[in-house]
Design a protein around this motif. Structure first.
Motif, short mmCIF file in Angstrom:
data_model
loop_
_atom_site.label_atom_id
_atom_site.label_comp_id
_atom_site.label_asym_id
_atom_site.label_seq_id
_atom_site.Cartn_x
_atom_site.Cartn_y
_atom_site.Cartn_z
N PRO A 189 0.81 -1.23 0.00
CA PRO A 189 0.00 0.00 0.00
C PRO A 189 0.83 1.27 0.00
O PRO A 189 0.48 2.25 -0.67
CB PRO A 189 -0.83 -0.14 1.29
CG PRO A 189 -0.96 -1.61 1.49
CD PRO A 189 0.35 -2.18 1.04
N HIS A 190 1.94 1.27 0.74
CA HIS A 190 2.79 2.45 0.73
C HIS A 190 3.44 2.65 -0.66
O HIS A 190 3.54 3.78 -1.14
CB HIS A 190 3.88 2.34 1.80
CG HIS A 190 3.44 2.80 3.14
ND1 HIS A 190 2.68 2.00 3.98
CD2 HIS A 190 3.62 3.97 3.81
CE1 HIS A 190 2.42 2.67 5.10
NE2 HIS A 190 2.98 3.85 5.01
N ALA A 193 0.87 4.11 -2.88
CA ALA A 193 0.61 5.52 -2.54
C ALA A 193 1.72 6.41 -3.07
O ALA A 193 1.45 7.47 -3.66
CB ALA A 193 0.48 5.67 -1.03
N PHE A 219 -7.62 10.40 -3.11
CA PHE A 219 -6.29 10.94 -3.35
C PHE A 219 -5.72 11.56 -2.08
O PHE A 219 -4.53 11.43 -1.79
CB PHE A 219 -6.33 11.97 -4.48
CG PHE A 219 -4.97 12.49 -4.85
CD1 PHE A 219 -4.09 11.71 -5.58
CD2 PHE A 219 -4.55 13.75 -4.44
CE1 PHE A 219 -2.82 12.18 -5.92
CE2 PHE A 219 -3.30 14.23 -4.76
CZ PHE A 219 -2.43 13.44 -5.51
N ASP A 221 -6.19 10.65 0.96
CA ASP A 221 -5.69 9.61 1.84
C ASP A 221 -4.41 8.98 1.31
O ASP A 221 -3.55 8.57 2.08
CB ASP A 221 -6.77 8.54 2.06
CG ASP A 221 -7.97 9.09 2.83
OD1 ASP A 221 -7.79 10.07 3.57
OD2 ASP A 221 -9.07 8.54 2.69
N PHE A 222 -4.27 8.90 0.00
CA PHE A 222 -3.00 8.45 -0.57
C PHE A 222 -1.87 9.40 -0.19
O PHE A 222 -0.75 8.97 0.09
CB PHE A 222 -3.10 8.34 -2.09
CG PHE A 222 -3.61 7.00 -2.58
CD1 PHE A 222 -2.97 5.83 -2.23
CD2 PHE A 222 -4.74 6.93 -3.39
CE1 PHE A 222 -3.43 4.60 -2.69
CE2 PHE A 222 -5.21 5.71 -3.84
CZ PHE A 222 -4.55 4.54 -3.49
N THR A 223 -2.14 10.70 -0.22
CA THR A 223 -1.09 11.65 0.12
C THR A 223 -0.68 11.53 1.58
O THR A 223 0.48 11.78 1.93
CB THR A 223 -1.52 13.10 -0.16
OG1 THR A 223 -2.63 13.47 0.68
CG2 THR A 223 -1.88 13.30 -1.61
#
Length: 305
Positions: A189-190, A193, A219, A221-223
């Motif tokens: 996941p990291h 991201a 997006f 939450d990805f940041t």
């Protein structure tokens, strides 16, 4: 608890949170700490992350019953070598790293005469440094302990009790299984991201202001994930590369299947996939590892919960 003198090497998010948690939950224990950054040591002393911030790592561990290395995975071996001559013979050695096979190897090689029991508290935020720590970081989170085959069971029990005292739930795993599981639940996941945020920033036809202004929940939450400590995550991917590459290959295959479903208009396949994965989110909430509030419940420590 028999671990009455606890040394913390690295006073960032994890190390600082351990120090503050010990003060709250184990008030009879004494803590010492060291960080390679002079500025971090100064700030750690100002915040009272540990009882004594030392000027050298050797001074920090000299009377320790437990040493917890809270440094990036690639620095574990060097940090252990720096304290080797000062470590008491009875001292238990552990860590908080996210990749266990490589860390167990490096710590074991640097400290062959000490009991090394690696551990990984699966807890964190995107923040780093001595201002990031808070006492409740580990509460109701899992701490995975990966004891070697030659582990002293008394020492293992002491480490388990330590983490349980800080509020964590403890699970025992082999280092190999840990690295495979975390490659799926954390490392991949990291990586995704970091990639998707980088892709957005590279698109020439979308200005940076538009990316920021129109960031929808996904997006955004990805940041948050992509804001994590770059040094630590560089070391994580390099130290657990085999498991990460295995999971990345599986993810690529699954992504290709979704790509095909979109291309051919297979709405049923898309719906079935999205319906199946939605249950994972609900299961995480049911297990108490998150809640249904926005922002992943990140306000817990700010509200003192």
């Amino acid at each position: 608890m028999s671990l009455s003198n606890i040394a913390i090497i690295g006073l960032g998010l994890q190390g600082g949170s351990i120090g503050l948690a010990v003060k709250e939950y184990l008030p009879d224990a004494r803590t010492t700490g060291y960080d390679i950054s002079t500025a971090h040591r100064t700030r750690a002393a100002e915040r009272g992350l540990v009882d004594e911030v030392c000027d050298t790592p050797a001074d920090a561990v000299r009377n320790a019953d437990l040493v917890v290395f809270c440094v990036p995975p690639g620095a574990m071996g060097m940090a252990a070598e720096q304290v080797r001559d000062a470590l008491p013979s009875h001292c238990l050695v552990s860590d908080v790293g996210s990749s266990k096979q490589a860390i167990a190897r490096d710590l074991g090689a640097a400290l062959p005469d000490h009991m090394v029991i690696p551990a990984h508290p699966v807890a964190g935020t995107e923040n780093s440094g001595p201002d990031a720590g808070f006492a409740h970081l580990f509460r109701n989170r899992w701490c995975i302990v990966t004891p070697p085959a030659t582990t002293d069971m008394v020492k293992l029990s002491e480490l388990v009790c330590f983490w349980e005292a800080l509020g964590a739930n403890v699970e025992i795993m082999t280092p190999e299984h840990h690295d495979l599981v975390l490659a799926v639940t954390s490392h991949l996941p990291h990586l995704i991201a970091y990639t998707i945020v980088g892709t957005a920033s590279d698109l020439e036809d979308v200005t940076q202001s538009e990316v920021i202004k129109y960031s929808a929940g996904g997006f955004r939450d990805f940041t948050r994930i992509a804001a994590s400590d770059p040094t630590m995550w560089r070391d994580v991917f390099l130290s657990n590369k085999d498991a990460v590459l295995t999971m990345l290959q599986r993810f690529t295959e699954d992504l290709t299947a979704l790509q095909r479903a979109i291309r051919v208009g297979d709405g049923d396949a898309l719906f079935d996939q999205f319906k199946r994965t939605r249950t994972i989110r609900r299961s995480i909430i049911d297990e108490g590892q998150d809640d249904s509030r926005p922002d992943f419940g990140r306000n817990d420590h700010e509200n003192g919960k």
